[in-house]
Write a protein that holds these residues in place. Structure first.
Motif, PDB file in Angstrom:
ATOM      1  N   THR A  54       5.499  64.751  61.707  1.00  0.00           N
ATOM      2  CA  THR A  54       5.030  65.199  60.401  1.00  0.00           C
ATOM      3  C   THR A  54       4.365  66.553  60.540  1.00  0.00           C
ATOM      4  O   THR A  54       3.553  66.770  61.451  1.00  0.00           O
ATOM      5  CB  THR A  54       4.021  64.198  59.804  1.00  0.00           C
TER       6      THR A  54
ATOM      7  N   GLY B  74       3.377  60.912  56.785  1.00  0.00           N
ATOM      8  CA  GLY B  74       2.572  61.968  56.190  1.00  0.00           C
ATOM      9  C   GLY B  74       1.494  61.457  55.264  1.00  0.00           C
ATOM     10  O   GLY B  74       0.457  62.107  55.079  1.00  0.00           O
TER      11      GLY B  74
ATOM     12  N   VAL C  57       3.187  59.656  47.210  1.00  0.00           N
ATOM     13  CA  VAL C  57       3.404  60.588  48.314  1.00  0.00           C
ATOM     14  C   VAL C  57       4.788  60.346  48.903  1.00  0.00           C
ATOM     15  O   VAL C  57       5.103  59.239  49.338  1.00  0.00           O
ATOM     16  CB  VAL C  57       2.333  60.421  49.404  1.00  0.00           C
TER      17      VAL C  57
ATOM     18  N   ARG D 114      11.626  61.548  47.505  1.00  0.00           N
ATOM     19  CA  ARG D 114      11.525  61.371  48.947  1.00  0.00           C
ATOM     20  C   ARG D 114      10.767  60.094  49.283  1.00  0.00           C
ATOM     21  O   ARG D 114       9.843  59.693  48.572  1.00  0.00           O
ATOM     22  CB  ARG D 114      10.811  62.571  49.568  1.00  0.00           C
TER      23      ARG D 114
ATOM     24  N   LEU E 161       2.084  69.233  58.249  1.00  0.00           N
ATOM     25  CA  LEU E 161       1.331  69.595  57.051  1.00  0.00           C
ATOM     26  C   LEU E 161       1.147  71.104  57.100  1.00  0.00           C
ATOM     27  O   LEU E 161       0.432  71.637  57.957  1.00  0.00           O
ATOM     28  CB  LEU E 161      -0.028  68.888  57.023  1.00  0.00           C
TER      29      LEU E 161
ATOM     30  N   ASP F 236       7.395  62.248  51.729  1.00  0.00           N
ATOM     31  CA  ASP F 236       7.435  63.330  52.712  1.00  0.00           C
ATOM     32  C   ASP F 236       8.685  63.340  53.579  1.00  0.00           C
ATOM     33  O   ASP F 236       8.853  64.205  54.427  1.00  0.00           O
ATOM     34  CB  ASP F 236       6.189  63.275  53.616  1.00  0.00           C
TER      35      ASP F 236
ATOM     36  N   SER G 189      -0.043  66.593  49.445  1.00  0.00           N
ATOM     37  CA  SER G 189       1.180  65.781  49.409  1.00  0.00           C
ATOM     38  C   SER G 189       2.430  66.627  49.236  1.00  0.00           C
ATOM     39  O   SER G 189       3.522  66.230  49.661  1.00  0.00           O
ATOM     40  CB  SER G 189       1.093  64.740  48.290  1.00  0.00           C
ATOM     41  N   LYS G 190       2.294  67.804  48.630  1.00  0.00           N
ATOM     42  CA  LYS G 190       3.444  68.681  48.401  1.00  0.00           C
ATOM     43  C   LYS G 190       3.698  69.612  49.584  1.00  0.00           C
ATOM     44  O   LYS G 190       4.659  70.385  49.556  1.00  0.00           O
ATOM     45  CB  LYS G 190       3.224  69.500  47.129  1.00  0.00           C
ATOM     46  N   ARG G 191       2.836  69.544  50.594  1.00  0.00           N
ATOM     47  CA  ARG G 191       2.987  70.427  51.768  1.00  0.00           C
ATOM     48  C   ARG G 191       3.332  69.621  53.014  1.00  0.00           C
ATOM     49  O   ARG G 191       3.135  70.086  54.139  1.00  0.00           O
ATOM     50  CB  ARG G 191       1.682  71.191  52.011  1.00  0.00           C
ATOM     51  N   LEU G 192       3.878  68.422  52.822  1.00  0.00           N
ATOM     52  CA  LEU G 192       4.195  67.532  53.927  1.00  0.00           C
ATOM     53  C   LEU G 192       5.694  67.438  54.150  1.00  0.00           C
ATOM     54  O   LEU G 192       6.478  67.429  53.195  1.00  0.00           O
ATOM     55  CB  LEU G 192       3.656  66.130  53.660  1.00  0.00           C
ATOM     56  N   ALA G 193       6.086  67.317  55.406  1.00  0.00           N
ATOM     57  CA  ALA G 193       7.478  67.061  55.757  1.00  0.00           C
ATOM     58  C   ALA G 193       7.496  66.166  56.994  1.00  0.00           C
ATOM     59  O   ALA G 193       6.780  66.433  57.969  1.00  0.00           O
ATOM     60  CB  ALA G 193       8.224  68.357  56.033  1.00  0.00           C
ATOM     61  N   THR G 194       8.306  65.102  56.934  1.00  0.00           N
ATOM     62  CA  THR G 194       8.394  64.149  58.043  1.00  0.00           C
ATOM     63  C   THR G 194       9.850  63.832  58.324  1.00  0.00           C
ATOM     64  O   THR G 194      10.659  63.687  57.411  1.00  0.00           O
ATOM     65  CB  THR G 194       7.647  62.847  57.711  1.00  0.00           C
TER      66      THR G 194
END
Length: 588
Positions: free
Chosen positions: A318, A154, A133, A149, A320, A135, A183-188
């Motif tokens: 974070t 996340g 994972v 990343r 989602l 993020d 896991s592909k829709r996370l940003a932190t």
């Protein structure tokens, strides 16, 4: 600012294992394999998929704090900021081996452990799946094209969703599919005021200036990607961070496929270790409001300490991104929210409301009583010279603002360190009320009501209660005359002081603000026209607090030898001195 370098430890080398032992003391459903530093559920449902994760220590409660029913089955812990070895990870898989399969997360060492387990137990090779994972959006796509990343807070949402799904009886393939999608829709993105200090290492100086903050800091003391100076307001900072998380115009950071139309998210605000709950609440409010103005609906908000960098003074945001109607192969948004809301016994997971965030852009709070103070006044009387009254109030406010840092320094020695800030908050509120006409020499009673409400509401605490003795002034100053003369001031102040004494046992000499206040009022009452002598007596009483033992107030809890050695006056008394001297400054 300096990095905190002192810690509560027996020996730095024993800290990780002793912390894990403490966690197992807290939660008797956990076991620990001390040799491999694996924390695991002692009673496992072997028919469900086991979720195993881990990494370096120093990120508590991650990762071991999320071991519990409905979340992780086991966590493998390395040394501080160091990944566990493949042997440790393989031991974690063995401790959770079951009929449904195992699901692991991390990078190199977890991947190697998966291969070693498959070689050791060929018949179970297909029962272990692996997911990494990442993020972090601080590092652009080009720069991170090889390493990918970094994993930040996340991953905790992946733990929660995968763990709850596994507990529901889903298959290994289904758990892996949903976790991979999430896991592909996370940003932190993270931001820090400083780095942290690792116990057992040499102390170092901050590489940030007092007026700098850093965006994009990692959770292993890695430098960030951007510094800001001066430190922006929380509002401006959050706007920058949200821009990095949601940008579609920056090809390096458009990690989330947001559309700008009806996007829905789960929001996680994470304390990196050194942020107070007071600040964290304000951060949650600011982030939620910022998302609302960008037409992003927050379906769930979760806040607390999840993934730390020891005691780093910073936080991370974070997002989602939930599936849209166009994501035909995605898990249903309601399923993801249901898994987020599902109960868990993991001690590191925090409470959440299980409901969307309400609209923060619409006003929800009634007007404050201070703002409406002018509407509740009684008779109107004015000062002898209204313009001089206004000028004196402004001088007093300016003097407090100028002296607030020094008063705070005094209070860090003699009290709880907030006196300067408390006074500054009060006088700035007075200035605001002057701008809207609620404090004016043309209406002394209305001004006193407004100031007393500010003292009680904006300042709070003991100082606020003591300063709010001015609330009693307007009852005595409401006389037949329409002008407040020196004799009226003297009579009203004397009555207010006696009223104050019904609520406090402090009497001079007490090393409190009562000392200069009493000296001023009694001197003025004797000779109402001699304000200068009254102020001089008050200043002398404030100076004398350097020499006497505290009998009341916060200083009463401070060792008397410390106060005498430092020769610091009482901060509240000094505040009275500053205000009174400023009031008569023009007549010098």
């Amino acid at each position: 600012m300096g990095i905190q370098t002192k810690h509560f430890v027996n020996a730095p080398s024993d800290l990780v294992i002793e912390s894990l032992q403490g966690l197992c003391t807290l939660n008797p459903h956990l076991g620990i394999d001390e040799a491999s530093k694996v924390v695991y559920l002692t009673e496992q449902d072997k028919s469900n998929v086991a979720i195993i994760c881990g990494g370096g220590s120093g990120h508590e409660p991650a990762h071991a704090g999320f071991v519990g029913e409905g979340m992780l089955t086991a966590a493998v812990c390395g040394h501080i900021f160091a990944s566990p070895s493949p042997a440790q990870v393989r031991r974690g898989i063995e401790l959770t081996d079951n009929n449904a399969g195992n699901y692991t997360g991390d990078v190199l060492n977890f991947g190697l452990a998966k291969e070693q387990f498959a070689a050791t137990y060929p018949g179970k090779a297909g029962q272990v799946k692996f997911l990494n994972v990442g993020d972090d959006v601080a590092v652009g796509k080009t720069q991170g094209s090889i390493v990918g990343r970094r994993g930040l807070a996340g991953v905790i949402l992946v733990y929660k969703i995968a763990g709850a799904l596994a507990r529901s009886g889903a298959s290994l393939d289904e758990v892996h599919r949903v976790a991979e999608y999430v896991s592909k829709r996370l940003a932190t993105i993270g931001v820090g005021l400083d780095h942290c200090h690792v116990p057992g290492t040499a102390g170092g100086e901050s590489h940030l200036q007092p007026n700098e903050i850093e965006i994009g800091m990692g959770i292993h003391n890695e430098p960030g990607t951007k510094r800001l100076s001066p430190v922006p307001s929380l509002h401006d900072l959050v706007q920058q961070l949200l821009g990095m998380l949601l940008s579609q115009s920056d090809p390096e950071r458009s990690f989330l496929p947001v559309t700008g139309r009806s996007d829905e998210v789960v929001l996680l605000v994470n304390n990196l270790g050194g942020v107070s709950e007071l600040e964290l609440g304000a951060i949650v409010r600011e982030v939620a409001a910022g998302l609302s103005t960008r037409q992003v609906t927050v379906q769930r908000v979760i806040s607390g300490t999840f993934m730390t960098s020891l005691n780093m003074p910073g936080f991370s945001i974070t997002l989602l991104l939930l599936p849209s109607a166009a994501d035909t192969d995605a898990p249903a948004p309601d399923l993801i929210l249901h898994l987020i809301d599902a109960p868990t016994s993991a001690p590191g997971w925090k409470w959440s409301s299980g409901a969307p965030v309400s609209d923060l852009t619409s006003p929800r709070n009634p007007k404050s009583s201070t703002a409406a103070a002018g509407s509740a006044k009684g008779p109107t009387i004015r000062a002898e010279n209204p313009s001089a009254f206004d000028a004196a109030v402004k001088r007093a406010c300016a003097a407090v603002n100028e002296e607030s840092s020094e008063i705070t320094r005094m209070d860090t020695i003699a009290g709880d360190g907030d006196c300067g800030l408390t006074l500054q908050t009060g006088v700035n509120a007075v200035l605001e009320q002057m701008q809207v006409g609620n404090v004016s020499g043309s209406d002394v009673i209305g001004s006193l009501i407004a100031i007393s409400e500010i003292a009680g509401v904006k300042m709070g605490g003991t100082s606020g209660a003591l300063y709010s003795f001015v609330h009693a002034l307007y009852t005595d100053s409401a006389c037949a005359s329409d002008i407040v003369t020196p004799s009226v001031w003297a009579k009203a102040l004397s009555s207010a002081l006696e009223n104050l004494y019904t609520y406090t046992r402090a009497r001079p000499p007490s090393r409190t603000l009562v000392d200069p206040l009493d000296a001023f009022v009694r001197t003025l009452s004797a000779v109402p026209d001699d304000v200068r002598s009254a102020v001089e007596r008050a200043a002398s009483a404030a100076e004398h607090t350097r020499e006497i033992d505290a009998k009341a107030g916060r200083s009463a809890y401070v060792e008397s030898d410390v106060l005498k050695r430092e020769r610091v006056p009482d901060p509240g008394a000094w505040g009275v001195k500053v205000i009174l001297e400023a009031l008569i400054a023009r007549s010098a």
